[in-house]
Design a protein around this motif. Structure first.
Motif, short mmCIF file in Angstrom:
data_model
loop_
_atom_site.label_atom_id
_atom_site.label_comp_id
_atom_site.label_asym_id
_atom_site.label_seq_id
_atom_site.Cartn_x
_atom_site.Cartn_y
_atom_site.Cartn_z
N GLY A 18 0.81 -1.21 0.00
CA GLY A 18 0.00 0.00 0.00
C GLY A 18 0.84 1.26 0.00
N ASP A 19 2.15 1.12 -0.20
CA ASP A 19 3.04 2.28 -0.21
C ASP A 19 2.68 3.22 -1.36
N GLU A 20 2.77 4.51 -1.10
CA GLU A 20 2.56 5.52 -2.13
C GLU A 20 3.92 5.86 -2.73
N VAL A 21 4.10 5.52 -3.99
CA VAL A 21 5.40 5.63 -4.64
C VAL A 21 5.42 6.81 -5.61
N THR A 22 6.47 7.62 -5.48
CA THR A 22 6.73 8.72 -6.41
C THR A 22 8.15 8.55 -6.94
N VAL A 23 8.35 8.82 -8.22
CA VAL A 23 9.70 8.73 -8.79
C VAL A 23 10.05 10.05 -9.48
N LEU A 24 11.32 10.39 -9.41
CA LEU A 24 11.84 11.59 -10.05
C LEU A 24 13.10 11.22 -10.82
N SER A 25 13.24 11.75 -12.03
CA SER A 25 14.45 11.57 -12.83
C SER A 25 14.96 12.94 -13.26
N SER A 26 16.24 13.00 -13.67
CA SER A 26 16.82 14.30 -14.04
C SER A 26 18.08 14.07 -14.87
N GLY A 27 18.36 15.04 -15.75
CA GLY A 27 19.59 15.00 -16.51
C GLY A 27 19.43 14.64 -17.96
N LEU A 28 18.23 14.15 -18.34
CA LEU A 28 18.00 13.72 -19.72
C LEU A 28 17.03 14.62 -20.48
N GLU A 29 16.15 15.31 -19.74
CA GLU A 29 15.14 16.14 -20.38
C GLU A 29 15.64 17.57 -20.51
N HIS A 30 15.78 18.03 -21.76
CA HIS A 30 16.22 19.41 -22.01
C HIS A 30 15.32 20.03 -23.08
N ASP A 31 14.85 21.24 -22.79
CA ASP A 31 13.89 21.94 -23.65
C ASP A 31 14.59 23.11 -24.32
N ALA A 32 14.69 23.09 -25.65
CA ALA A 32 15.37 24.15 -26.39
C ALA A 32 14.55 25.43 -26.44
N VAL A 33 13.24 25.33 -26.25
CA VAL A 33 12.36 26.49 -26.34
C VAL A 33 12.21 27.19 -25.00
N ASN A 34 11.90 26.42 -23.98
CA ASN A 34 11.71 26.97 -22.64
C ASN A 34 12.87 26.51 -21.76
N ARG A 35 13.81 27.39 -21.51
CA ARG A 35 15.03 27.02 -20.77
C ARG A 35 14.85 27.06 -19.25
N GLN A 36 13.66 27.31 -18.78
CA GLN A 36 13.42 27.38 -17.33
C GLN A 36 13.67 26.01 -16.69
N ILE A 37 14.37 26.00 -15.58
CA ILE A 37 14.56 24.77 -14.81
C ILE A 37 13.28 24.49 -14.05
N ARG A 38 12.71 23.32 -14.28
CA ARG A 38 11.40 23.02 -13.70
C ARG A 38 11.23 21.51 -13.57
N ILE A 39 10.22 21.09 -12.85
CA ILE A 39 9.90 19.68 -12.69
C ILE A 39 8.51 19.44 -13.26
N GLU A 40 8.44 18.50 -14.23
CA GLU A 40 7.19 18.21 -14.92
C GLU A 40 6.71 16.80 -14.60
N LYS A 41 5.41 16.64 -14.62
CA LYS A 41 4.81 15.32 -14.44
C LYS A 41 5.02 14.50 -15.71
N THR A 42 5.27 13.22 -15.57
CA THR A 42 5.43 12.32 -16.72
C THR A 42 4.46 11.15 -16.60
N THR A 43 4.34 10.41 -17.68
CA THR A 43 3.56 9.18 -17.64
C THR A 43 4.47 8.02 -17.25
N ASN A 44 3.87 6.92 -16.81
CA ASN A 44 4.66 5.75 -16.45
C ASN A 44 3.84 4.49 -16.64
N SER A 45 4.45 3.36 -16.41
CA SER A 45 3.83 2.06 -16.67
C SER A 45 2.92 1.59 -15.55
N HIS A 46 2.77 2.40 -14.49
CA HIS A 46 1.87 2.05 -13.38
C HIS A 46 0.92 3.21 -13.09
#
Length: 534
Positions: free
Chosen positions: A37-65
């Protein structure tokens, strides 16, 4: 329990980057999502780079669960991933641009009971300063590699030898002979983001062709410039064979086909990558400040083996903070039913199996050199099965030459986990001749879980699977000791059955999850980070 896992690549990455750490996270998160019943959150970094919006930010992604796991990605990290792409980075101790983004994320998406860093690649080390925003969270650092101590990641000097002394940073300056250009790494990630946005997904022919065209355009641009020495990167950067623990996946999901190397085919020669340099003082400060942050901010440091615990303590991580937690694997589920090898499949003939990557740090060249040095009367009774990525033309030629003086050499370019039983069906022993302090390679666990005893070097944690049995352990620098083990097996002085007398049981995902819960909830107050009350 609310748990946040961090790794530089998301656990269900479609490009299967991240090697053994990503595979570990995938197995663990899948288990937690399905069985707890654990509530699991995952965060990744270092691979997503946006050429249009250079703001450093954290975005929600989709996943297999969906519905069971929340996933996020930090966009435009100043620290590229994987670790070698941030070699000598000036942003590892950033406090102004990325740390506030991290603290805001913790405030908005928390609270979290546990924040487990399965890697520090792709983020500043200052992200360990969790307690400034979340004083009650337990901060856990799981040492799957040595990136917190070594910018090369593996304590592996110049792709040649085990590193025990960085000589006050002087050896770090030229440690990686071929460094990628960080700006080109970011541009390649930006291109990936654009392609995915228009529906061109990784793994497709269109995706690969776009990167081929990108490489051509870059070379044309450089030819027209006056920047001096070119820095080519012809394809999208990836783990490039991985630096952490990997299982040698072929990525296709299809059955690997072993090919007898008495009739080889030629492969293309590898291309060169660019060079880059930083001052020795950068690496000294990196290690000193990194250790200070770990000892001050982290509540619990997990080691994947007793040997890793020794290494971490030897470099200055507080011993009272370190606990051993062998990783769990899906392969371990079937270990109890595995047919343990107790004698040679063919009397008088020894079949060796090598799985994973054909890299120097994994010991593949060492294995080949040992076979080449082997007396004819021993080598002529050996058979070798190889399922490994990264074999260059020279390596294949060596294998072909060896095949002529052995029972046979069978080779395929990587493997899928589902096909391990077939690959290992005729193996008498597995070979894990690692030359670095490999924390606990999953490939070693998988072979043992499939009933195959392993011969290991004295470095790293793999030997612990056999209870550090000296009869199946050789000095990582000694060809003679390894040949002697083969000879004893061939002559019956040593039996595969002798391995199991001291071997430990591979850890299942259920047992591993239980061990983590125990460790999460039993960190003594006197050991926990002093910054919690700061």
């Amino acid at each position: 329990m609310r748990i946040l896992f961090y790794n530089w690549v998301q656990y269900d990455d479609p490009e299967r980057r991240g090697g053994g750490i990503r595979q570990y996270e995938h197995n663990l998160i899948d288990h937690l999502a399905r069985h707890t019943g654990d509530e699991v959150t995952v965060l990744s970094s270092g691979l997503e780079h946006d050429a249009v919006n250079r703001q450093i930010r954290i975005e929600k992604t989709t996943n297999s669960h969906p519905g069971r796991v929340r996933s996020f990605s930090l966009v435009n990290s100043l620290v590229p991933a994987p670790g070698q792409h941030a070699f000598g980075s000036p942003w590892l101790f950033d406090e102004q641009r990325m740390l506030p983004v991290w603290h805001r994320f913790l405030a908005e998406q928390g609270p979290f009971d546990v924040i487990q860093f399965d890697s520090l690649e792709g983020i500043p080390f200052t992200f360990l300063r969790v307690h400034e925003q979340a004083p009650e969270a337990r901060v856990v650092l799981y040492a799957h590699n040595y990136y917190m101590l070594c910018p090369q990641v593996n304590l592996w000097k110049r792709e040649l030898t085990h590193c025990t002394d960085f000589r006050q940073g002087r050896d770090c300056v030229s440690c990686i002979p071929n460094l990628a250009n960080p700006r080109e790494v970011v541009r390649a990630h930006q291109l990936s983001r654009v392609l995915r946005a228009v529906g061109v997904v990784p793994g497709t022919r269109s995706y690969r062709r776009c990167y081929q065209l990108y490489g051509v355009l870059r070379r044309v641009r450089r030819l027209g410039s006056r920047l001096g020495k070119a820095t080519p990167v012809a394809s999208k950067p990836s783990r490039a064979g991985g630096n952490g623990h990997t299982t040698g996946l072929n990525g296709s999901g299809t059955a690997p086909v072993l090919m007898s190397l008495r009739a080889p085919s030629a492969l293309r020669a590898p291309s060169a990558l660019p060079l880059g340099r930083s001052a020795p003082s950068v690496f000294v400060k990196r290690r000193i400040r990194g250790l200070e942050l770990i000892n001050r901010e982290v509540d619990l440091v997990l080691a994947t083996s007793q040997r890793v615990k020794e290494v971490l303590g030897g470099y200055g991580i507080a011993a009272e903070k370190i606990a051993v937690a062998y990783i769990g694997t899906r392969a371990a589920e079937a270990a109890a039913q595995a047919n343990h090898r107790t004698k040679l499949d063919v009397p008088g003939q020894l079949t060796l199996a090598y799985l994973g990557y054909a890299r120097p740090d994994k010991g593949f060249p060492f294995l080949l050199e040992t076979l080449e040095r082997c007396p004819d009367e021993v080598r002529s009774r050996l058979r070798l099965v190889v399922a490994a990525l990264g074999a260059d033309p020279l390596t294949l030629r060596r294998l072909v030459t060896l095949a002529g003086s052995m029972v046979d050499v069978e080779y395929c370019d990587g493997y899928s986990h589902d096909h391990l039983p077939e690959l290992l069906r005729t193996a008498d022993v597995g070979m894990v001749p690692v030359q670095w302090e490999d924390c606990l390679p999953q490939v070693a666990i998988e072979m043992v879980a499939n009933g195959v005893p392993i011969i290991t070097s004295h470095r790293g944690g793999a030997k612990e699977l056999g209870g550090s049995n000296p009869a199946f352990t050789f000095d990582a620098t000694s060809h003679t000791e390894l040949i002697d083990i083969w000879d004893r097996l061939l002559n019956g002085e040593l039996q595969p059955a002798d391995y199991w007398h001291t071997a430990i049981n591979p850890v299942t995902m259920n047992a591993h999850a239980a061990r983590l819960t125990q460790l999460y909830t039993s960190v003594p107050e006197e050991v926990r980070s002093p910054s919690r009350s700061a």
